[in-house]
Write a protein that holds these residues in place. Structure first.
Motif, mmCIF file in Angstrom:
data_model
loop_
_atom_site.group_PDB
_atom_site.id
_atom_site.type_symbol
_atom_site.label_atom_id
_atom_site.label_comp_id
_atom_site.label_asym_id
_atom_site.label_seq_id
_atom_site.Cartn_x
_atom_site.Cartn_y
_atom_site.Cartn_z
ATOM 1 N N UNK A 328 0.831 -1.208 0.000
ATOM 2 C CA UNK A 328 0.000 0.000 0.000
ATOM 3 C C UNK A 328 0.861 1.252 0.000
ATOM 4 N N UNK A 329 0.296 2.342 -0.470
ATOM 5 C CA UNK A 329 0.927 3.657 -0.398
ATOM 6 C C UNK A 329 0.180 4.509 0.618
ATOM 7 N N UNK A 330 0.779 5.648 0.952
ATOM 8 C CA UNK A 330 0.086 6.576 1.853
ATOM 9 C C UNK A 330 -1.221 7.040 1.235
ATOM 10 N N UNK A 331 -1.215 7.281 -0.059
ATOM 11 C CA UNK A 331 -2.440 7.731 -0.734
ATOM 12 C C UNK A 331 -3.561 6.714 -0.573
ATOM 13 N N UNK A 332 -3.227 5.428 -0.656
ATOM 14 C CA UNK A 332 -4.235 4.379 -0.461
ATOM 15 C C UNK A 332 -4.838 4.452 0.936
ATOM 16 N N UNK A 333 -3.971 4.640 1.928
ATOM 17 C CA UNK A 333 -4.426 4.685 3.321
ATOM 18 C C UNK A 333 -5.294 5.905 3.567
ATOM 19 N N UNK A 334 -4.882 7.056 3.035
ATOM 20 C CA UNK A 334 -5.655 8.278 3.246
ATOM 21 C C UNK A 334 -7.019 8.180 2.573
ATOM 22 N N UNK A 335 -7.076 7.532 1.423
ATOM 23 C CA UNK A 335 -8.370 7.365 0.735
ATOM 24 C C UNK A 335 -9.328 6.542 1.591
ATOM 25 N N UNK A 336 -8.807 5.500 2.227
ATOM 26 C CA UNK A 336 -9.662 4.671 3.070
ATOM 27 C C UNK A 336 -10.104 5.430 4.325
ATOM 28 N N UNK A 337 -9.203 6.206 4.913
ATOM 29 C CA UNK A 337 -9.565 7.004 6.091
ATOM 30 C C UNK A 337 -10.684 7.988 5.748
ATOM 31 N N UNK A 338 -10.561 8.652 4.606
ATOM 32 C CA UNK A 338 -11.595 9.599 4.172
ATOM 33 C C UNK A 338 -12.943 8.905 4.003
ATOM 34 N N UNK A 339 -12.915 7.707 3.416
ATOM 35 C CA UNK A 339 -14.164 6.979 3.198
ATOM 36 C C UNK A 339 -14.780 6.545 4.521
#
Length: 361
Positions: A328-339
């Protein structure tokens, strides 16, 4: 460097701080050569920050240093203030998510494991411990000696210094409950623009001066990751020296208890954490618990427990954790947090606040 104990938390100056760090002006080659002469093999260039984050994600740091002693810390902060080199100080990185772009300038990890146990004239037993000390290691060693007070943090993977910044806790206890005072390196004056150089100052604060609350101290004010109006996560602002007030030593109240009872508590706490926490790479809880509610239950009510986006997943053990299943990348993690936050707001009408920090460009 001055060494004083201030009567209050009054501002250093009315002069405005540096608005932005001019990272383009940072001469990596010159800084690396200078720091290597002082710190030797503990200095690295283009260090992958994924190696220093519990999530295993993030870009690179221009320069990485491991700081082992108080004198090294003071010397590094003073040097960066003099040379106007951007500096970010961290502990174990257990509650930090580094951006994919990484961190420009210098990132220094505070290590060093040192403590003393002293009897005070009033009969109290006080532990004086360096901020870079590992909480689980300390809890275990004190338990063997028959000293209780910090055993509830056996499962918290961070350092004591980072623990008091967020007033970390577990098992219905918080670090602030046993804290007496802290020694801080105050570099706020280094972050103020002007012709005169301001070096860091050592200060001592009692616990009553820290505004301690649930997962909060006054050190977090203006130094937390927040959501903007579009639900995007904003990194913690990075001035020249970050954080501007650096915890160096904590004074903590201890009490005597039999090693057998303390070791039993440790085993119980570790078992409880083992049953709740995910098995894959993860930070601490992603969101703070809203007043009177549990973030994990709200996320579960929103149908997100076990939810996956690519190689990141909301834990199927505790919905307030995210796991990196690999790649995973940070962008992937941030997208999930936002959702997660969006769905909780839609379903439960609650706006969750972050418990982790986003650091970097």
């Amino acid at each position: 460097m001055q060494d004083i104990t201030p009567p209050n938390n009054s501002p250093i100056s009315n002069t405005p701080p540096f608005d932005l760090i001019n990272t383009a002006a940072f001469n990596t080659d010159m800084a690396y050569q200078h720091l290597q002469r002082r710190f030797g093999p503990r200095v690295h260039r283009n260090e992958p920050l994924a190696q220093h984050s519990a999530f295993g994600v993030g870009g690179t740091a221009d320069i990485w240093i491991t700081v082992e002693t108080r004198d090294e810390l003071i010397g590094l902060v003073s040097l960066c203030a003099e040379e106007h080199w951007p500096l970010l100080l961290i502990g174990n990185g257990s509650n930090i998510i580094f951006t994919d772009a990484g961190v420009r300038g210098i990132v220094a990890r505070m290590t060093g494991y040192d403590y003393q146990i002293n009897k005070e004239p009033d009969g109290k037993t006080i532990l004086s411990v360096s901020a870079g000390s590992s909480w689980p290691r300390l809890a275990y060693e004190l338990a063997l000696l028959g000293w209780g007070g910090v055993e509830f943090g056996i499962g918290i993977p961070g350092t004591l210094g980072a623990g008091i910044v967020s007033n970390a806790g577990a098992h219905n206890q918080e670090l602030g409950e046993v804290l007496e005072s802290i020694d801080v390196l105050d570099a706020r004056g280094c972050n103020i623009e002007g012709d005169s150089l301001s070096l860091p100052i050592r200060r001592r604060y009692t616990k009553d001066e820290l505004d301690l609350a649930y997962r909060y101290s006054r050190f977090r004010a203006g130094h937390e990751s927040v959501f903007d109006e579009q639900n995007n996560i904003l990194p913690v602002p990075h001035l020249l020296i970050e954080p501007a007030e650096i915890v160096m030593t904590l004074s903590i109240r201890l009490h005597q208890e039999t090693p057998q009872k303390l070791m039993e508590k440790l085993r119980q706490y570790q078992q409880e954490r083992k049953e709740l926490e995910p098995l894959h790479n993860h930070t601490g809880p992603i969101f703070k618990d809203p007043p009177g509610q549990q973030a994990s239950k709200l996320i579960e009510q929103a149908g997100m427990k076990g939810f996956s986006m690519g190689t990141v997943q909301v834990s199927d053990r505790n919905a307030n954790y995210i796991v990196n299943k690999g790649g995973a990348t940070t962008s992937d993690i941030l997208s999930l947090i936002k959702e997660m936050r969006r769905r909780v707001q839609d379903k439960c009408n609650v706006k969750l606040e972050l418990n982790v920090e986003l650091r970097g460009e």
